[in-house]
Design a protein around this motif. Structure first.
Motif, mmCIF file in Angstrom:
data_model
loop_
_atom_site.group_PDB
_atom_site.id
_atom_site.type_symbol
_atom_site.label_atom_id
_atom_site.label_comp_id
_atom_site.label_asym_id
_atom_site.label_seq_id
_atom_site.Cartn_x
_atom_site.Cartn_y
_atom_site.Cartn_z
ATOM 1 N N THR A 85 46.144 45.776 60.965
ATOM 2 C CA THR A 85 46.210 47.150 60.489
ATOM 3 C C THR A 85 46.038 47.215 58.978
ATOM 4 O OG1 THR A 85 47.679 47.719 62.307
ATOM 5 C CG2 THR A 85 47.626 49.229 60.453
ATOM 6 N N LEU A 86 46.685 46.326 58.252
ATOM 7 C CA LEU A 86 46.622 46.351 56.793
ATOM 8 C C LEU A 86 45.259 45.940 56.260
ATOM 9 C CD1 LEU A 86 50.125 44.937 55.827
ATOM 10 C CD2 LEU A 86 49.341 47.302 55.732
ATOM 11 N N THR A 87 44.539 45.056 56.947
ATOM 12 C CA THR A 87 43.240 44.629 56.457
ATOM 13 C C THR A 87 42.165 45.632 56.793
ATOM 14 O OG1 THR A 87 42.837 43.311 58.449
ATOM 15 C CG2 THR A 87 43.775 42.171 56.538
ATOM 16 N N GLY A 88 42.440 46.589 57.632
ATOM 17 C CA GLY A 88 41.474 47.636 57.934
ATOM 18 C C GLY A 88 40.254 47.102 58.643
ATOM 19 N N CYS A 89 40.373 46.792 59.888
ATOM 20 C CA CYS A 89 39.286 46.213 60.666
ATOM 21 C C CYS A 89 38.204 47.232 60.966
ATOM 22 C CB CYS A 89 39.822 45.623 61.967
ATOM 23 S SG CYS A 89 40.677 44.095 61.726
ATOM 24 N N SER A 90 37.625 47.806 59.938
ATOM 25 C CA SER A 90 36.528 48.729 60.175
ATOM 26 C C SER A 90 35.219 48.006 59.915
ATOM 27 C CB SER A 90 36.666 49.960 59.277
ATOM 28 O OG SER A 90 36.552 49.601 57.933
ATOM 29 N N SER A 91 34.158 48.559 60.409
ATOM 30 C CA SER A 91 32.842 47.966 60.211
ATOM 31 C C SER A 91 32.118 48.748 59.130
ATOM 32 C CB SER A 91 32.065 48.017 61.517
ATOM 33 O OG SER A 91 31.758 49.358 61.834
ATOM 34 N N PRO A 92 31.059 48.176 58.555
ATOM 35 C CA PRO A 92 30.302 48.945 57.571
ATOM 36 C C PRO A 92 29.797 50.270 58.139
ATOM 37 C CG PRO A 92 29.630 46.650 57.511
ATOM 38 C CD PRO A 92 30.563 46.803 58.675
ATOM 39 N N SER A 93 29.350 50.268 59.395
ATOM 40 C CA SER A 93 28.796 51.500 59.959
ATOM 41 C C SER A 93 29.853 52.595 60.093
ATOM 42 C CB SER A 93 28.118 51.233 61.301
ATOM 43 O OG SER A 93 29.015 50.660 62.207
ATOM 44 N N SER A 94 31.061 52.252 60.542
ATOM 45 C CA SER A 94 32.095 53.289 60.676
ATOM 46 C C SER A 94 32.586 53.757 59.309
ATOM 47 C CB SER A 94 33.250 52.800 61.546
ATOM 48 O OG SER A 94 33.907 51.709 60.946
ATOM 49 N N TRP A 95 32.657 52.847 58.341
ATOM 50 C CA TRP A 95 33.084 53.224 56.995
ATOM 51 C C TRP A 95 32.055 54.158 56.354
ATOM 52 C CZ3 TRP A 95 31.375 52.325 51.936
ATOM 53 C CH2 TRP A 95 32.307 52.590 50.931
ATOM 54 N N ILE A 96 30.782 53.829 56.503
ATOM 55 C CA ILE A 96 29.711 54.668 55.956
ATOM 56 C C ILE A 96 29.746 56.049 56.603
ATOM 57 C CG2 ILE A 96 27.189 54.953 55.907
ATOM 58 C CD1 ILE A 96 27.077 51.847 55.497
ATOM 59 N N ALA A 97 29.963 56.095 57.924
ATOM 60 C CA ALA A 97 30.021 57.376 58.636
ATOM 61 C C ALA A 97 31.163 58.257 58.133
ATOM 62 C CB ALA A 97 30.154 57.141 60.137
ATOM 63 N N VAL A 116 25.737 53.651 45.342
ATOM 64 C CA VAL A 116 26.080 53.653 46.772
ATOM 65 C C VAL A 116 26.088 52.225 47.314
ATOM 66 C CG1 VAL A 116 25.342 54.408 49.057
ATOM 67 C CG2 VAL A 116 25.253 55.991 47.134
ATOM 68 N N ALA A 117 25.037 51.463 47.021
ATOM 69 C CA ALA A 117 24.963 50.082 47.512
ATOM 70 C C ALA A 117 26.105 49.241 46.949
ATOM 71 C CB ALA A 117 23.615 49.467 47.156
ATOM 72 N N ALA A 118 26.450 49.461 45.697
ATOM 73 C CA ALA A 118 27.562 48.712 45.093
ATOM 74 C C ALA A 118 28.879 49.045 45.789
ATOM 75 C CB ALA A 118 27.661 49.018 43.594
ATOM 76 N N ALA A 119 29.104 50.318 46.126
ATOM 77 C CA ALA A 119 30.339 50.713 46.818
ATOM 78 C C ALA A 119 30.410 50.089 48.209
ATOM 79 C CB ALA A 119 30.429 52.233 46.918
ATOM 80 N N ILE A 120 29.297 50.118 48.935
ATOM 81 C CA ILE A 120 29.273 49.529 50.282
ATOM 82 C C ILE A 120 29.497 48.025 50.192
ATOM 83 C CG2 ILE A 120 27.838 49.085 52.307
ATOM 84 C CD1 ILE A 120 26.430 51.809 51.663
ATOM 85 N N ASN A 121 28.833 47.370 49.242
ATOM 86 C CA ASN A 121 28.959 45.916 49.110
ATOM 87 C C ASN A 121 30.341 45.500 48.620
ATOM 88 O OD1 ASN A 121 27.605 43.387 49.483
ATOM 89 N ND2 ASN A 121 27.576 43.185 47.263
ATOM 90 N N ARG A 122 30.997 46.354 47.831
ATOM 91 C CA ARG A 122 32.379 46.049 47.416
ATOM 92 C C ARG A 122 33.312 46.071 48.619
ATOM 93 N NH1 ARG A 122 31.441 48.917 42.856
ATOM 94 N NH2 ARG A 122 32.142 50.864 43.756
ATOM 95 N N LYS A 123 33.105 47.032 49.507
ATOM 96 C CA LYS A 123 33.968 47.173 50.685
ATOM 97 C C LYS A 123 33.649 46.119 51.736
ATOM 98 C CE LYS A 123 36.917 49.450 53.269
ATOM 99 N NZ LYS A 123 38.328 49.388 53.042
#
Length: 143
Positions: free
Chosen positions: A20-32, A52-59
């Motif tokens: 829960t704390l590590t946030g098991c989300s995927s790039p696609s769900s986070w972007i959505a 935008v690319a920097a924010a996605i790559n940081r996450k």
């Protein structure tokens, strides 16, 4: 309750909390969640592609990144490769257009940008080192 039962429940609770704390989300769900949807697996942002690319790559740290904006200008983009996704961030007016594709679809869509650098994905995308995963297995494989 016996000690074994309490120990098992304690371990399960710890694992659940860690997940829960590590946030098991995927790039696609986070972007959505973060960007405005404009079509199927297509989003937009008012920020430039680099931001935008920097924010996605940081996450979500990409396996590889191709940035041809400097050489192609508005005809280029930033392309992030993940084991099971390709994220393309291209200029869209003053902001960005973000596409999220499965490996083969993203590779084919952006082949003119990434084809010289990335190998074609396998049937399960790429492994964490960027190598195509599972390249076949018919008669004579492994010889």
């Amino acid at each position: 309750m016996n000690r074994t039962y309490r120990a098992v429940v304690g371990v399960l609770a710890t694992v659940l909390l860690a997940v829960t704390l590590t946030g098991c989300s995927s790039p696609s769900s986070w972007i959505a969640k973060k960007y405005q949807r404009v079509g199927t697996n297509t989003y937009r942002s008012s920020l430039p592609p680099q931001a935008v690319a920097a924010a996605i790559n940081r996450k979500f740290k990409a396996i590889d990144r191709v940035d041809d904006l400097a050489t192609l200008g508005s005809g280029g983009g930033i392309f992030l490769r993940y084991p099971r996704l390709v994220v393309g961030v291209t200029p869209y007016g003053p902001g960005s257009r973000i596409t999220v594709d499965k490996p083969s679809g993203g590779y084919n869509r952006y082949y003119s940008h990434v084809g010289r650098r990335w190998s074609a994905p396998g049937s399960n995308g790429w492994n964490s080192h960027g190598i195509p995963s599972f390249r076949g297995g018919g008669p004579g494989s492994g010889k």
